[in-house]
Motif scaffolding. Structure first.
Motif, PDB file in Angstrom:
ATOM      1  N   LYS A 143       0.829  -1.205   0.000  1.00 33.24           N
ATOM      2  CA  LYS A 143       0.000   0.000   0.000  1.00 33.24           C
ATOM      3  C   LYS A 143       0.862   1.253   0.000  1.00 33.24           C
ATOM      4  CE  LYS A 143      -3.820  -2.239   2.286  1.00 33.24           C
ATOM      5  NZ  LYS A 143      -4.800  -2.210   3.333  1.00 33.24           N
ATOM      6  N   LYS A 144       0.257   2.339  -0.458  1.00 32.00           N
ATOM      7  CA  LYS A 144       0.925   3.642  -0.495  1.00 32.00           C
ATOM      8  C   LYS A 144       1.461   4.012   0.890  1.00 32.00           C
ATOM      9  CE  LYS A 144      -0.190   8.530  -1.056  1.00 32.00           C
ATOM     10  NZ  LYS A 144      -0.194   9.071   0.289  1.00 32.00           N
ATOM     11  N   ALA A 145       0.707   3.687   1.923  1.00 29.33           N
ATOM     12  CA  ALA A 145       1.110   4.041   3.290  1.00 29.33           C
ATOM     13  C   ALA A 145       2.448   3.409   3.660  1.00 29.33           C
ATOM     14  CB  ALA A 145       0.038   3.604   4.284  1.00 29.33           C
ATOM     15  N   GLN A 146       2.705   2.214   3.174  1.00 24.55           N
ATOM     16  CA  GLN A 146       3.977   1.555   3.499  1.00 24.55           C
ATOM     17  C   GLN A 146       5.141   2.263   2.804  1.00 24.55           C
ATOM     18  OE1 GLN A 146       3.773  -2.662   3.207  1.00 24.55           O
ATOM     19  NE2 GLN A 146       5.751  -2.964   4.163  1.00 24.55           N
ATOM     20  N   ILE A 147       4.918   2.714   1.570  1.00 33.05           N
ATOM     21  CA  ILE A 147       5.951   3.482   0.857  1.00 33.05           C
ATOM     22  C   ILE A 147       6.205   4.785   1.609  1.00 33.05           C
ATOM     23  CG2 ILE A 147       6.572   4.626  -1.300  1.00 33.05           C
ATOM     24  CD1 ILE A 147       6.429   1.553  -1.555  1.00 33.05           C
ATOM     25  N   SER A 148       5.144   5.438   2.043  1.00 35.63           N
ATOM     26  CA  SER A 148       5.276   6.695   2.786  1.00 35.63           C
ATOM     27  C   SER A 148       6.041   6.492   4.087  1.00 35.63           C
ATOM     28  CB  SER A 148       3.884   7.265   3.076  1.00 35.63           C
ATOM     29  OG  SER A 148       3.989   8.435   3.856  1.00 35.63           O
ATOM     30  N   ARG A 149       5.716   5.424   4.819  1.00 31.54           N
ATOM     31  CA  ARG A 149       6.415   5.158   6.087  1.00 31.54           C
ATOM     32  C   ARG A 149       7.904   4.930   5.848  1.00 31.54           C
ATOM     33  NH1 ARG A 149       1.777   2.081   7.244  1.00 31.54           N
ATOM     34  NH2 ARG A 149       2.895   0.161   6.745  1.00 31.54           N
TER      35      ARG A 149
END
Length: 95
Positions: A59-65
């Motif tokens: 997910k995008k959130a994992q890339i952001s983290r």
């Protein structure tokens, strides 16, 4: 006013090399550098975080983290991201 060399200031402010405080600082710094490099490579390839996540299967959130060094990411995920970006990782182990 006393002046300090960079190494002296690091020892005073962060802790001397080999101390747990210094090891933790250096570890976090390396994670931040990896995140910055991934973000730079992603932007060079004109990919959004969402697009990169789709390529990698996360997910995008994992890339952001990962880019912001705010969460734990597995080594496997980092390797998949680097592969999707066409980047290579070199290791230098020292004992």
């Amino acid at each position: 006013m006393k002046s300090y060399k960079l190494e002296e200031a690091e020892d005073l402010l962060i802790g001397e090399k080999g101390t747990p405080e210094r090891e933790e600082y250096e570890f976090e710094l390396k994670l931040e550098l990896i995140g910055d490099m991934i973000k730079t490579a992603r932007k060079k390839r004109n990919l959004t975080q969402e697009q990169l996540g789709e390529l990698v299967g996360v997910k995008k959130a994992q890339i952001s983290r990962l880019e912001n060094s705010t969460g734990n990411v597995t080594f496997e995920t980092v390797m998949r991201i680097l592969n999707a970006l066409g980047a290579k990782l070199k290791f230098n182990l020292q004992f």
